[in-house]
Design a protein around this motif. Structure first.
Motif, short mmCIF file in Angstrom:
data_model
loop_
_atom_site.label_atom_id
_atom_site.label_comp_id
_atom_site.label_asym_id
_atom_site.label_seq_id
_atom_site.Cartn_x
_atom_site.Cartn_y
_atom_site.Cartn_z
N ASP A 190 -29.04 1.59 -9.50
CA ASP A 190 -29.15 2.20 -8.17
C ASP A 190 -28.51 3.59 -8.20
OD1 ASP A 190 -27.59 2.63 -5.32
OD2 ASP A 190 -29.56 1.70 -5.07
N PRO A 191 -29.28 4.65 -7.93
CA PRO A 191 -28.74 6.01 -8.03
C PRO A 191 -27.52 6.27 -7.16
CG PRO A 191 -31.13 6.08 -7.96
CD PRO A 191 -30.73 4.67 -7.63
N GLN A 192 -27.55 5.81 -5.90
CA GLN A 192 -26.41 6.09 -5.03
C GLN A 192 -25.17 5.34 -5.50
OE1 GLN A 192 -27.13 6.39 -0.87
NE2 GLN A 192 -25.07 5.77 -0.29
N PHE A 197 -19.84 5.75 -7.68
CA PHE A 197 -18.85 5.29 -8.65
C PHE A 197 -18.28 6.47 -9.42
CE2 PHE A 197 -17.21 3.58 -12.54
CZ PHE A 197 -16.73 2.31 -12.23
N ALA A 198 -19.14 7.42 -9.77
CA ALA A 198 -18.71 8.57 -10.57
C ALA A 198 -17.84 9.53 -9.77
CB ALA A 198 -19.93 9.30 -11.12
N ILE A 199 -18.19 9.76 -8.50
CA ILE A 199 -17.53 10.79 -7.70
C ILE A 199 -16.30 10.26 -6.96
CG2 ILE A 199 -17.85 12.37 -5.75
CD1 ILE A 199 -19.27 13.24 -8.24
N ASP A 214 -8.61 18.20 -13.94
CA ASP A 214 -8.83 19.05 -15.11
C ASP A 214 -9.95 18.47 -15.96
OD1 ASP A 214 -7.64 16.82 -16.25
OD2 ASP A 214 -5.72 17.81 -16.62
N ASP A 215 -10.18 19.08 -17.13
CA ASP A 215 -11.28 18.64 -17.99
C ASP A 215 -11.09 17.21 -18.45
OD1 ASP A 215 -12.50 21.08 -17.72
OD2 ASP A 215 -11.75 21.90 -19.60
N ASP A 216 -9.85 16.81 -18.74
CA ASP A 216 -9.60 15.43 -19.17
C ASP A 216 -9.95 14.44 -18.07
OD1 ASP A 216 -8.76 16.15 -21.70
OD2 ASP A 216 -6.62 16.18 -21.17
N PHE A 217 -9.59 14.78 -16.83
CA PHE A 217 -9.91 13.90 -15.71
C PHE A 217 -11.42 13.74 -15.57
CE2 PHE A 217 -11.13 13.55 -11.22
CZ PHE A 217 -10.52 12.36 -10.88
N ILE A 218 -12.14 14.86 -15.67
CA ILE A 218 -13.60 14.80 -15.55
C ILE A 218 -14.21 13.98 -16.67
CG2 ILE A 218 -15.72 16.18 -15.61
CD1 ILE A 218 -14.16 18.39 -14.15
N ARG A 219 -13.74 14.19 -17.90
CA ARG A 219 -14.26 13.41 -19.04
C ARG A 219 -14.01 11.92 -18.84
NH1 ARG A 219 -12.67 17.91 -22.33
NH2 ARG A 219 -10.56 17.06 -22.51
N ASN A 220 -12.84 11.56 -18.30
CA ASN A 220 -12.55 10.15 -18.08
C ASN A 220 -13.42 9.56 -16.98
OD1 ASN A 220 -10.56 9.88 -20.05
ND2 ASN A 220 -8.93 10.59 -18.67
N CYS A 221 -13.70 10.35 -15.93
CA CYS A 221 -14.62 9.88 -14.88
C CYS A 221 -16.00 9.60 -15.47
CB CYS A 221 -14.73 10.94 -13.78
SG CYS A 221 -13.30 11.08 -12.70
N VAL A 222 -16.48 10.50 -16.30
CA VAL A 222 -17.78 10.33 -16.93
C VAL A 222 -17.78 9.09 -17.81
CG1 VAL A 222 -19.42 11.33 -18.57
CG2 VAL A 222 -18.34 12.79 -16.84
N HIS A 223 -16.75 8.96 -18.65
CA HIS A 223 -16.69 7.84 -19.59
C HIS A 223 -16.66 6.50 -18.86
CE1 HIS A 223 -15.66 5.49 -23.08
NE2 HIS A 223 -14.57 5.06 -22.50
N ARG A 227 -19.60 3.62 -19.11
CA ARG A 227 -19.26 2.27 -19.59
C ARG A 227 -19.56 1.23 -18.53
NH1 ARG A 227 -15.65 1.76 -23.89
NH2 ARG A 227 -16.00 -0.48 -23.58
N ALA A 228 -19.24 1.52 -17.26
CA ALA A 228 -19.43 0.55 -16.18
C ALA A 228 -20.91 0.22 -15.98
CB ALA A 228 -18.83 1.08 -14.88
N PHE A 229 -21.78 1.20 -16.20
CA PHE A 229 -23.21 0.99 -16.01
C PHE A 229 -23.94 0.78 -17.33
CE2 PHE A 229 -21.91 2.69 -12.02
CZ PHE A 229 -22.78 2.15 -11.08
#
Length: 241
Positions: A190-192, A197-199, A214-223, A227-229
């Protein structure tokens, strides 16, 4: 108390407009609708005229806010500069506060694009980075905080926020749809739900914990999101593939 909060959100609108004056003066038309089930409240005529009217009214609103502040103009002034009749504005916007909220949220929407880097990881990282860049600007941060505070006391502000997020998630859905087409996400994603979850950690950090973004925080959000999806190629945090 409600009056004080309304003044705060309007001041935040004006401060944000002043910061983005160069963008505002050349803004394009952006017609924000209210989402499914309530679209009849703001009807658009077919073709380009409606978009031109919205763009002209938004631009006139920006100009007047920048020149005179919120209390220095009324709807007839907007109509005169935009070259439309006041009733044209009242058919689309309930009152001046509704118009200012809609124009400001449309301007915010223009600041956050829909990235297309060729990979889900790249798209998501760029999206979170762009959202963070907008939220961390002091006027926008003040606007967001006051919007949250007014959600239960100012229905038109709440409705404007709902219009913005409906549109925002509608645009960001393309990231998920492209990832499904590439085989990076399963067909049932589901896109939303994915984008929320990401934002969500970003908004928690900005609005509640007041931590660094910072960049580390953004990378961790992405990771964590990949993984969750169960996205293919999720890899370890910080991986580029």
């Amino acid at each position: 108390m409600v009056g004080l909060l309304i003044n705060r959100i309007l001041n935040a609108f004006e401060n944000a407009l002043m910061e983005f004056e160069a963008v505002a003066l050349g803004c394009q038309a952006f017609d924000v609708t209210q989402g499914q089930g309530t679209q009849t409240q703001r009807r658009s005529r077919p073709g380009g005229r409606s978009a031109r009217v919205v763009g002209a009214v938004h631009k006139a609103t920006f100009d007047l806010l920048l020149q005179h502040g919120y209390y220095g103009f009324e709807i007839p002034d907007v109509a005169r500069i935009a070259g439309v009749h006041p009733t044209t504005i009242y058919r689309r916007w309930q009152d001046k506060q509704d118009l200012v909220a809609d124009a400001m949220l449309a301007h915010m929407a223009q600041q956050i694009g829909t990235p297309d880097t060729g990979s889900l990881r790249g798209d998501l990282a760029e999206l979170i980075h762009d959202v963070a860049a907008v939220l961390m600007r002091p006027p926008m941060l003040a606007l967001l905080r006051v919007q949250v505070a007014m959600a239960d006391t100012a229905p038109n502000v709440r409705a404007a926020g709902q219009r913005f997020w409906t549109t925002r998630f509608g645009h960001s859905a393309a990231i998920v749809e492209r990832a499904i087409a590439r085989g990076e996400l399963s067909d049932g994603t589901d896109p939303q739900e994915f984008n929320e979850f990401a934002i969500a950690p970003l908004y928690l950090r900005v609005l509640v914990t007041d931590g660094s973004v910072d960049d580390d925080f953004i990378r961790n959000c992405v990771h964590r999101t990949l993984r969750a999806f169960d996205a293919t190629g999720a890899g370890p945090a910080g991986s580029d593939s």
